[in-house]
Design a protein around this motif. Structure first.
Motif, PDB file in Angstrom:
ATOM      1  N   PHE A  22       0.832  -1.200   0.000  1.00  0.00           N
ATOM      2  CA  PHE A  22       0.000   0.000   0.000  1.00  0.00           C
ATOM      3  C   PHE A  22       0.871   1.256   0.000  1.00  0.00           C
ATOM      4  O   PHE A  22       0.633   2.198  -0.762  1.00  0.00           O
ATOM      5  CB  PHE A  22      -0.937  -0.002   1.207  1.00  0.00           C
ATOM      6  N   HIS A  25       2.640   1.861  -3.402  1.00  0.00           N
ATOM      7  CA  HIS A  25       1.817   2.163  -4.570  1.00  0.00           C
ATOM      8  C   HIS A  25       0.825   3.301  -4.329  1.00  0.00           C
ATOM      9  O   HIS A  25       0.837   4.294  -5.048  1.00  0.00           O
ATOM     10  CB  HIS A  25       1.092   0.902  -5.048  1.00  0.00           C
ATOM     11  N   ALA A  26      -0.029   3.166  -3.347  1.00  0.00           N
ATOM     12  CA  ALA A  26      -1.104   4.143  -3.168  1.00  0.00           C
ATOM     13  C   ALA A  26      -0.702   5.324  -2.279  1.00  0.00           C
ATOM     14  O   ALA A  26      -1.028   6.472  -2.587  1.00  0.00           O
ATOM     15  CB  ALA A  26      -2.333   3.454  -2.586  1.00  0.00           C
ATOM     16  N   LEU A  27      -0.010   5.048  -1.181  1.00  0.00           N
ATOM     17  CA  LEU A  27       0.303   6.110  -0.224  1.00  0.00           C
ATOM     18  C   LEU A  27       1.190   7.182  -0.838  1.00  0.00           C
ATOM     19  O   LEU A  27       1.027   8.367  -0.554  1.00  0.00           O
ATOM     20  CB  LEU A  27       0.947   5.518   1.033  1.00  0.00           C
ATOM     21  N   LYS A  28       2.121   6.782  -1.692  1.00  0.00           N
ATOM     22  CA  LYS A  28       3.022   7.747  -2.320  1.00  0.00           C
ATOM     23  C   LYS A  28       2.277   8.778  -3.159  1.00  0.00           C
ATOM     24  O   LYS A  28       2.773   9.868  -3.383  1.00  0.00           O
ATOM     25  CB  LYS A  28       4.067   7.026  -3.182  1.00  0.00           C
ATOM     26  N   ARG A  29       1.085   8.429  -3.605  1.00  0.00           N
ATOM     27  CA  ARG A  29       0.295   9.346  -4.425  1.00  0.00           C
ATOM     28  C   ARG A  29      -0.440  10.393  -3.600  1.00  0.00           C
ATOM     29  O   ARG A  29      -0.798  11.450  -4.112  1.00  0.00           O
ATOM     30  CB  ARG A  29      -0.723   8.571  -5.256  1.00  0.00           C
ATOM     31  N   ILE A  30      -0.683  10.097  -2.315  1.00  0.00           N
ATOM     32  CA  ILE A  30      -1.513  11.005  -1.508  1.00  0.00           C
ATOM     33  C   ILE A  30      -0.778  11.638  -0.334  1.00  0.00           C
ATOM     34  O   ILE A  30      -1.342  12.479   0.361  1.00  0.00           O
ATOM     35  CB  ILE A  30      -2.774  10.266  -0.994  1.00  0.00           C
TER      36      ILE A  30
END
Length: 127
Positions: A22, A25-30
């Motif tokens: 997570f 992949h996802a946390l780095k975007r937000i």
């Protein structure tokens, strides 16, 4: 008791893989890099203590004692407090909330980790 710690270790290991993926992949975007690093520290210590719990579960067969049981529970509690508080801090930072009690729990979790390692040494020395 050894099976309990083996199960906790395996569950913590699986969750650390999921949370690490997570973060990658996802946390780095937000979240900004500093926030991702805080989360990563939680995952890293969760992995370390997943392996520690597996070790306690295995070692208990040869070194059964109350110290080994204390060690395992300190690792379980320490992971919840230390890693869990870092995950909570990450969520609060992303959502603009205040740190609150989550910031206090991190060092308490660290103390449980230290106590777990000390109990493990004592458990190994007791035989």
């Amino acid at each position: 008791m050894q099976k309990t710690f083996l199960i906790w270790g395996a569950v913590y290991g699986a969750l650390a893989v999921v949370l690490g993926a997570f973060a990658a992949h996802a946390l780095k975007r937000i979240a900004d890099e500093a926030t991702v690093n805080v989360f990563h520290t939680g995952v890293e210590y969760q992995f370390y203590h997943a392996f520690a719990l597996l070790a306690v579960g295995i070692l208990f067969g040869s070194f059964p004692s109350a110290w080994m049981i204390r060690s395992g529970w300190c690792f379980v509690i320490g992971t919840i407090l230390f890693s869990g508080s870092l995950y909570a801090l990450t969520a609060l930072k992303i959502n603009g909330g205040s740190i609150g009690v989550a910031g206090v729990l991190t060092p308490v979790g660290g103390l449980f980790f230290i106590a777990g390692w000390v109990c493990l040494v004592l458990g190994l020395l007791r035989k």
